[in-house]
Scaffold this motif. Structure first.
Motif, short mmCIF file in Angstrom:
data_model
loop_
_atom_site.label_atom_id
_atom_site.label_comp_id
_atom_site.label_asym_id
_atom_site.label_seq_id
_atom_site.Cartn_x
_atom_site.Cartn_y
_atom_site.Cartn_z
N LYS A 67 -3.05 -19.21 -6.90
CA LYS A 67 -2.62 -19.75 -5.60
C LYS A 67 -1.35 -19.04 -5.13
O LYS A 67 -1.24 -18.66 -3.96
N ALA A 68 -0.40 -18.86 -6.03
CA ALA A 68 0.85 -18.19 -5.67
C ALA A 68 0.60 -16.74 -5.28
O ALA A 68 1.19 -16.23 -4.32
N LEU A 69 -0.26 -16.06 -6.03
CA LEU A 69 -0.59 -14.67 -5.70
C LEU A 69 -1.26 -14.59 -4.33
O LEU A 69 -0.93 -13.72 -3.52
N ALA A 70 -2.19 -15.51 -4.07
CA ALA A 70 -2.88 -15.50 -2.78
C ALA A 70 -1.89 -15.74 -1.64
O ALA A 70 -1.95 -15.07 -0.61
N ARG A 71 -0.96 -16.68 -1.83
CA ARG A 71 0.05 -16.94 -0.79
C ARG A 71 0.90 -15.71 -0.54
O ARG A 71 1.22 -15.38 0.60
N ALA A 72 1.28 -15.02 -1.60
CA ALA A 72 2.10 -13.82 -1.45
C ALA A 72 1.32 -12.72 -0.72
O ALA A 72 1.87 -12.02 0.13
N LEU A 73 0.05 -12.58 -1.04
CA LEU A 73 -0.78 -11.57 -0.39
C LEU A 73 -0.96 -11.85 1.09
O LEU A 73 -1.05 -10.95 1.91
N GLY A 79 0.78 -1.23 0.00
CA GLY A 79 0.00 0.00 0.00
C GLY A 79 0.81 1.28 0.00
O GLY A 79 0.29 2.35 -0.28
N ARG A 80 2.10 1.16 0.28
CA ARG A 80 2.99 2.33 0.26
C ARG A 80 3.78 2.44 -1.03
O ARG A 80 4.67 3.28 -1.15
N GLY A 81 3.49 1.55 -1.97
CA GLY A 81 4.18 1.60 -3.26
C GLY A 81 5.52 0.88 -3.29
O GLY A 81 6.28 1.03 -4.24
N ARG A 82 5.82 0.09 -2.26
CA ARG A 82 7.08 -0.66 -2.23
C ARG A 82 6.88 -2.02 -2.90
O ARG A 82 5.91 -2.72 -2.60
N LYS A 83 7.81 -2.37 -3.76
CA LYS A 83 7.72 -3.66 -4.44
C LYS A 83 8.02 -4.76 -3.44
O LYS A 83 9.02 -4.75 -2.75
N ARG A 84 7.12 -5.74 -3.36
CA ARG A 84 7.27 -6.86 -2.43
C ARG A 84 7.65 -8.15 -3.14
O ARG A 84 8.35 -8.97 -2.58
N ARG A 85 7.17 -8.36 -4.34
CA ARG A 85 7.46 -9.59 -5.09
C ARG A 85 7.55 -9.28 -6.57
O ARG A 85 6.92 -8.36 -7.07
N PHE A 86 8.33 -10.11 -7.24
CA PHE A 86 8.45 -10.07 -8.71
C PHE A 86 8.44 -11.50 -9.21
O PHE A 86 9.13 -12.36 -8.66
N TRP A 87 7.64 -11.76 -10.19
CA TRP A 87 7.62 -13.07 -10.83
C TRP A 87 7.89 -12.90 -12.32
O TRP A 87 7.27 -12.08 -12.98
N GLY A 101 1.26 -13.52 2.83
CA GLY A 101 2.56 -13.58 3.46
C GLY A 101 2.98 -14.96 3.88
O GLY A 101 3.71 -15.12 4.85
N ASP A 102 2.55 -15.99 3.15
CA ASP A 102 2.85 -17.37 3.52
C ASP A 102 4.10 -17.91 2.83
O ASP A 102 4.09 -18.98 2.25
N GLY A 103 5.18 -17.20 2.90
CA GLY A 103 6.44 -17.73 2.43
C GLY A 103 6.68 -17.52 0.94
O GLY A 103 5.88 -16.96 0.23
N PRO A 104 7.83 -18.02 0.48
CA PRO A 104 8.23 -17.82 -0.90
C PRO A 104 7.37 -18.61 -1.87
O PRO A 104 6.75 -19.60 -1.52
N VAL A 105 7.36 -18.14 -3.10
CA VAL A 105 6.61 -18.79 -4.16
C VAL A 105 7.59 -19.63 -4.95
O VAL A 105 8.64 -19.15 -5.37
N GLY A 106 7.27 -20.88 -5.15
CA GLY A 106 8.18 -21.79 -5.85
C GLY A 106 7.82 -22.01 -7.30
O GLY A 106 6.81 -21.51 -7.79
N GLU A 107 8.65 -22.78 -7.97
CA GLU A 107 8.45 -23.06 -9.39
C GLU A 107 7.11 -23.76 -9.65
O GLU A 107 6.49 -23.55 -10.67
N ALA A 108 6.65 -24.55 -8.70
CA ALA A 108 5.38 -25.26 -8.86
C ALA A 108 4.20 -24.30 -8.92
O ALA A 108 3.12 -24.68 -9.35
#
Length: 109
Positions: A84-90, A69-77, A92-99
Motif C-alpha cells: 500500500k505504501a509503495l503504491a501510494r508513493a508511485l 525514470g531518470r534515475g533520481r531517488k524519490r523515496r527511501f524507507w 504520488g499521494d503524499g508521505p508514507v507514515g509509520e502505519a
C-alpha cells in the motif's frame, strides 16, 4: 506488478552471502517476486556501497529505494514497506507514515 505496464522495474539487491543465492531465489519466488532482476552484493567496501544509494543510510535492512525514470531517488524507507505504501508513493499521494511499515519477508535467509 500492477505498475509494470507503466514502466515500473523492480530491482532487488540481497546482502546475503553469494553462496546463499539459491536460497535467496527460493525466498523471492515464494514472495511472488522471483522474476525481478536480482543482485547479490559482493564483498567489498560497505561504506561505498551504502553511500551509492543514500549517504544517510546506515545499512539497516531491509531498506527500499524508489527511483524515477531518470534515475533520481524519490523515496527511501528504512525497514519493510507495505505494498500500500509503495503504491501510494508511485501514485504520488503524499508521505508514507509509520502505519505503512510491514513485516519483512522471511524465509530463513
Amino acid at each position: 506488478q500492477a505498475h509494470r505496464a507503466a514502466g515500473l522495474r523492480l530491482i532487488l539487491i540481497s546482502a546475503d552471502d553469494e553462496a546463499q543465492a539459491p536460497i535467496v531465489a527460493k525466498v523471492l519466488a515464494a514472495a511472488g517476486v522471483g522474476d525481478a532482476r536480482t543482485f547479490i552484493k559482493t564483498q567489498g567496501d560497505d561504506t561505498k556501497f551504502l553511500n551509492a544509494f543514500d549517504r544517510g543510510w546506515g545499512g539497516d535492512l531491509p531498506a527500499s529505494f524508489l527511483y524515477d525514470g531518470r534515475g533520481r531517488k524519490r523515496r527511501f524507507w528504512s525497514g519493510a514497506v507495505s505494498t500500500k505504501a509503495l503504491a501510494r508513493a508511485l501514485e504520488g499521494d503524499g508521505p508514507v507514515g509509520e502505519a505503512d511499515l510491514a513485516l519483512p519477508v522471511s524465509g530463513g535467509v
